[in-house]
Design a protein around this motif. Structure first.
Motif, short mmCIF file in Angstrom:
data_model
loop_
_atom_site.label_atom_id
_atom_site.label_comp_id
_atom_site.label_asym_id
_atom_site.label_seq_id
_atom_site.Cartn_x
_atom_site.Cartn_y
_atom_site.Cartn_z
N GLY A 66 0.77 -1.23 0.00
CA GLY A 66 0.00 0.00 0.00
C GLY A 66 0.80 1.28 0.00
O GLY A 66 0.23 2.37 0.14
N ASP A 67 2.12 1.20 -0.16
CA ASP A 67 2.93 2.41 -0.08
C ASP A 67 2.91 3.20 -1.38
O ASP A 67 2.59 2.69 -2.46
CB ASP A 67 4.36 2.09 0.33
N GLY A 116 -2.52 2.77 8.14
CA GLY A 116 -3.20 1.51 7.89
C GLY A 116 -2.67 0.68 6.75
O GLY A 116 -3.08 -0.47 6.56
N THR A 117 -1.74 1.23 5.95
CA THR A 117 -1.21 0.46 4.83
C THR A 117 -0.06 -0.43 5.28
O THR A 117 0.49 -0.27 6.38
CB THR A 117 -0.74 1.37 3.69
N PHE A 118 0.34 -1.36 4.42
CA PHE A 118 1.30 -2.39 4.79
C PHE A 118 1.95 -2.94 3.52
O PHE A 118 1.58 -2.58 2.41
CB PHE A 118 0.60 -3.52 5.55
N TYR A 119 2.91 -3.86 3.71
CA TYR A 119 3.50 -4.61 2.61
C TYR A 119 3.69 -6.03 3.12
O TYR A 119 4.49 -6.29 4.01
CB TYR A 119 4.85 -3.99 2.20
N GLU A 181 8.39 -8.09 5.90
CA GLU A 181 7.12 -7.40 5.66
C GLU A 181 7.07 -6.12 6.48
O GLU A 181 7.85 -5.94 7.43
CB GLU A 181 5.93 -8.29 5.99
N VAL A 182 6.17 -5.23 6.10
CA VAL A 182 5.92 -3.99 6.82
C VAL A 182 4.52 -4.07 7.43
O VAL A 182 3.55 -4.29 6.71
CB VAL A 182 6.02 -2.76 5.89
N LEU A 183 4.45 -3.90 8.74
CA LEU A 183 3.17 -3.97 9.43
C LEU A 183 2.45 -2.62 9.38
O LEU A 183 3.10 -1.57 9.24
CB LEU A 183 3.39 -4.39 10.88
N PRO A 184 1.12 -2.61 9.49
CA PRO A 184 0.37 -1.35 9.45
C PRO A 184 0.76 -0.41 10.60
O PRO A 184 1.12 -0.86 11.69
CB PRO A 184 -1.09 -1.81 9.59
N ARG A 189 4.17 6.58 7.72
CA ARG A 189 5.51 6.01 7.92
C ARG A 189 6.37 6.37 6.70
O ARG A 189 5.99 6.09 5.57
CB ARG A 189 5.38 4.50 8.08
N ARG A 190 7.54 6.99 6.94
CA ARG A 190 8.37 7.49 5.85
C ARG A 190 9.76 6.86 5.87
O ARG A 190 10.32 6.60 6.93
CB ARG A 190 8.52 9.01 5.94
N SER A 191 10.32 6.68 4.68
CA SER A 191 11.68 6.15 4.60
C SER A 191 12.29 6.47 3.24
O SER A 191 11.61 6.89 2.30
CB SER A 191 11.68 4.63 4.79
N LEU A 192 13.59 6.27 3.17
CA LEU A 192 14.32 6.16 1.92
C LEU A 192 14.71 4.70 1.80
O LEU A 192 15.39 4.15 2.68
CB LEU A 192 15.56 7.06 1.91
N THR A 193 14.28 4.05 0.74
CA THR A 193 14.40 2.60 0.61
C THR A 193 15.02 2.25 -0.73
O THR A 193 14.73 2.91 -1.74
CB THR A 193 13.01 1.94 0.72
N GLY A 194 15.85 1.21 -0.75
CA GLY A 194 16.43 0.83 -2.03
C GLY A 194 17.29 -0.41 -1.95
O GLY A 194 17.25 -1.18 -0.99
#
Length: 200
Positions: A66-67, A116-119, A181-184, A189-194
């Motif tokens: 959901g990100d 409320g979103t997740f992965y 996984e990423v929980l709700p 929730r913010r990040s720099l991801t790669g």
């Protein structure tokens, strides 16, 4: 500063070698977190983010992921983004020097998880693409509390490691080996991801 960074890099590399993942707090200073959040908001308000997908074809499946993301390119980056990317490049060079992984490039994006979103549980490896060697997440969340949720769960052979997304914290793990996984969360929730890659 360089000696401090080298010591920090060595610490996280030792963790990766021993456990397959490493966690380093204070990869960013409070001032850097604030500046990156300002950049994040400017991009978001300019409507530059888009819904993330789950494949190379960017298939959007919200009950899996959901990100919202914005890819970051050095050529278009501002001063604080370039500073972050140069620190990441220094880490990549240090990994190559100490671990001989042959890392040659990276891909990185801002990530926003609305409330409320997740992965759901997944592996950071596309079919027929083994270029991703190390996944990394650097959190931009200020004043994050345990009851805000949004934890990263690393599924290890003998346990589940729960990581709170505290601002300035860097998490690095082997892309093709560790499911996660990423929980709700109950706040954005913010990040720099790669990913660090061994191909261009």
């Amino acid at each position: 500063m360089e000696e401090t960074l080298a010591f920090s890099f060595e610490s996280i590399i030792s963790q990766i070698i021993e456990h397959g993942y490493g966690i380093l707090d204070n990869f960013l200073t409070e001032e850097e977190i604030t500046e990156l959040n300002e950049s994040f908001l400017a991009h978001y308000q300019a409507q530059e983010f888009r819904q993330a997908g789950i494949s190379k074809e960017h298939e959007v499946v919200k009950n899996i992921r959901g990100d919202e993301i914005l890819w970051l390119e050095k050529e278009q980056a501002n001063a604080i983004e370039i500073k972050f990317l140069e620190r990441l490049e220094a880490f990549m060079s240090y990994v190559n020097y100490t671990c001989f992984l042959g890392l040659r490039s990276y891909e990185i994006h801002y990530a926003s998880y609305p409330v409320g979103t997740f992965y759901k549980r997944h592996l950071d490896k596309f079919r027929n693409d083994s270029g991703r060697k190390l996944s990394f997440i650097c959190y931009l969340n200020q004043n994050w509390q345990a009851d805000n949720g949004g934890e990263l769960v690393l599924y290890l052979p003998d346990k589940e490691e729960i990581v709170l997304p505290i601002g300035g914290r860097l998490v690095v793990f082997e892309s093709d080996k560790i499911e996660h996984e990423v929980l709700p969360a109950n706040r954005e929730r913010r990040s720099l991801t790669g990913w660090l890659r061994n191909i261009d």
